[in-house]
Design an enzyme around this catalytic site. Structure first.
Site, PDB file in Angstrom:
ATOM      1  N   GLU A  55       0.791  -1.272   0.011  1.00  0.00           N
ATOM      2  CA  GLU A  55       0.079   0.051   0.012  1.00  0.00           C
ATOM      3  C   GLU A  55       0.837   1.305   0.076  1.00  0.00           C
ATOM      4  O   GLU A  55       0.556   2.270  -0.864  1.00  0.00           O
ATOM      5  CB  GLU A  55      -0.955   0.036   1.335  1.00  0.00           C
ATOM      6  CG  GLU A  55      -2.130   1.106   1.291  1.00  0.00           C
ATOM      7  CD  GLU A  55      -2.899   0.889  -0.196  1.00  0.00           C
ATOM      8  OE1 GLU A  55      -2.936  -0.301  -0.646  1.00  0.00           O
ATOM      9  OE2 GLU A  55      -3.620   1.739  -0.118  1.00  0.00           O
ATOM     10  N   HIS A  59       1.742  -0.628  -4.898  1.00  0.00           N
ATOM     11  CA  HIS A  59       2.301  -1.723  -5.851  1.00  0.00           C
ATOM     12  C   HIS A  59       1.853  -2.995  -5.106  1.00  0.00           C
ATOM     13  O   HIS A  59       2.329  -3.359  -4.199  1.00  0.00           O
ATOM     14  CB  HIS A  59       3.823  -1.769  -6.095  1.00  0.00           C
ATOM     15  CG  HIS A  59       4.108  -2.718  -7.383  1.00  0.00           C
ATOM     16  ND1 HIS A  59       3.792  -2.490  -8.624  1.00  0.00           N
ATOM     17  CD2 HIS A  59       4.681  -3.847  -7.414  1.00  0.00           C
ATOM     18  CE1 HIS A  59       4.145  -3.356  -9.500  1.00  0.00           C
ATOM     19  NE2 HIS A  59       4.677  -4.301  -8.739  1.00  0.00           N
ATOM     20  N   HIS A  60       0.950  -3.692  -5.898  1.00  0.00           N
ATOM     21  CA  HIS A  60       0.151  -4.712  -5.042  1.00  0.00           C
ATOM     22  C   HIS A  60       0.288  -6.149  -5.751  1.00  0.00           C
ATOM     23  O   HIS A  60       0.522  -6.358  -6.880  1.00  0.00           O
ATOM     24  CB  HIS A  60      -1.411  -4.517  -4.736  1.00  0.00           C
ATOM     25  CG  HIS A  60      -1.637  -3.071  -4.353  1.00  0.00           C
ATOM     26  ND1 HIS A  60      -1.565  -1.999  -5.111  1.00  0.00           N
ATOM     27  CD2 HIS A  60      -1.712  -2.775  -3.133  1.00  0.00           C
ATOM     28  CE1 HIS A  60      -1.855  -0.875  -4.349  1.00  0.00           C
ATOM     29  NE2 HIS A  60      -2.040  -1.419  -3.134  1.00  0.00           N
ATOM     30  N   HIS A  77       0.836  -4.294 -13.793  1.00  0.00           N
ATOM     31  CA  HIS A  77      -0.051  -4.379 -14.558  1.00  0.00           C
ATOM     32  C   HIS A  77      -0.085  -3.173 -15.519  1.00  0.00           C
ATOM     33  O   HIS A  77      -0.631  -3.229 -16.685  1.00  0.00           O
ATOM     34  CB  HIS A  77      -1.794  -4.300 -13.881  1.00  0.00           C
ATOM     35  CG  HIS A  77      -1.668  -5.421 -12.759  1.00  0.00           C
ATOM     36  ND1 HIS A  77      -1.745  -5.135 -11.664  1.00  0.00           N
ATOM     37  CD2 HIS A  77      -1.244  -6.442 -12.930  1.00  0.00           C
ATOM     38  CE1 HIS A  77      -1.860  -6.246 -10.872  1.00  0.00           C
ATOM     39  NE2 HIS A  77      -1.649  -7.243 -11.597  1.00  0.00           N
ATOM     40  N   GLU A  78       0.362  -2.014 -15.059  1.00  0.00           N
ATOM     41  CA  GLU A  78       0.539  -0.630 -16.033  1.00  0.00           C
ATOM     42  C   GLU A  78       1.313  -0.868 -17.185  1.00  0.00           C
ATOM     43  O   GLU A  78       1.131  -0.528 -18.232  1.00  0.00           O
ATOM     44  CB  GLU A  78       0.899   0.426 -15.309  1.00  0.00           C
ATOM     45  CG  GLU A  78       0.094   0.975 -14.242  1.00  0.00           C
ATOM     46  CD  GLU A  78       0.621   1.914 -13.210  1.00  0.00           C
ATOM     47  OE1 GLU A  78       0.173   2.063 -12.031  1.00  0.00           O
ATOM     48  OE2 GLU A  78       1.872   2.531 -13.699  1.00  0.00           O
TER      49      GLU A  78
HETATM   50  C1  LIG Z   1      -4.796   3.321  -9.655  1.00  0.00           C
HETATM   51  C2  LIG Z   1      -3.624   2.746  -8.747  1.00  0.00           C
HETATM   52  O1  LIG Z   1      -2.303   3.588  -8.628  1.00  0.00           O
HETATM   53  C3  LIG Z   1      -2.846   1.546  -9.962  1.00  0.00           C
HETATM   54  O2  LIG Z   1      -3.768   0.614 -10.243  1.00  0.00           O
HETATM   55  C4  LIG Z   1      -1.659   0.718  -9.213  1.00  0.00           C
HETATM   56  C5  LIG Z   1      -2.229   0.072  -8.244  1.00  0.00           C
HETATM   57  N1  LIG Z   1      -1.339  -1.135  -7.697  1.00  0.00           N
HETATM   58  C6  LIG Z   1      -0.764  -1.723  -8.822  1.00  0.00           C
HETATM   59  N2  LIG Z   1      -0.152  -2.853  -8.449  1.00  0.00           N
HETATM   60  C7  LIG Z   1       0.558  -3.787  -9.630  1.00  0.00           C
HETATM   61  N3  LIG Z   1       1.149  -4.789  -9.367  1.00  0.00           N
HETATM   62  N4  LIG Z   1       0.639  -3.027 -10.813  1.00  0.00           N
HETATM   63  C8  LIG Z   1       0.068  -1.889 -10.777  1.00  0.00           C
HETATM   64  O3  LIG Z   1       0.370  -1.608 -12.263  1.00  0.00           O
HETATM   65  C9  LIG Z   1      -0.500  -1.360 -10.097  1.00  0.00           C
HETATM   66  N5  LIG Z   1      -1.056  -0.045 -10.474  1.00  0.00           N
END
Ligand SMILES: C[C@H](O)[C@H](O)[C@H]1CNC2=NC(N)=NC(=O)C2=N1
Length: 98
Positions: A55, A59-60, A77-78
């Protein structure tokens, strides 16, 4: 702007992680590791500590928990692939088991 890991960065940054049990996910630009703990509570405590860092860094992980095991998949994911954030979070997770 988050960027995908370059080929050279992969060699230098992913190799040490392989030594602590991380491996590429078949068919995905992602890494995974199964963490095993002495109990469910230890596993859940690890997830709690890791969640605070995830948090903080926004980055999750993609993860699941069955009893004393936590399966973790890291990817960004981005950029639809591995970035330095995945390496950073993997190193942090390893440090949270000590
Ligand atoms: C809107 C938010 O900042 C984004 O979705 C963040 C959240 N956590 C995330 N976590 C991961 N693993 N990849 C991401 O691209 C990512 N983007």
């Amino acid at each position: 702007m988050t960027e995908k890991l370059s080929d050279t960065a992969r060699k230098t940054m992913l190799t040490p992680l392989q030594e602590t049990g991380w491996a590429m996910v078949d068919g995905r630009d992602a890494i995974h590791k199964e963490f095993k703990f002495k109990s469910f509570i230890e596993a859940f405590g690890f997830m709690t500590r890791a969640a605070i860092w995830a948090e903080k860094w926004n980055h999750h992980p993609e993860w699941s928990n069955v009893y004393n095991r936590v399966e973790v998949v890291l990817t960004t994911h981005e950029v639809d692939g591995l970035s330095a954030l995945d390496v950073k979070l993997a190193r942090k997770m390893d440090s949270l088991t000590e």
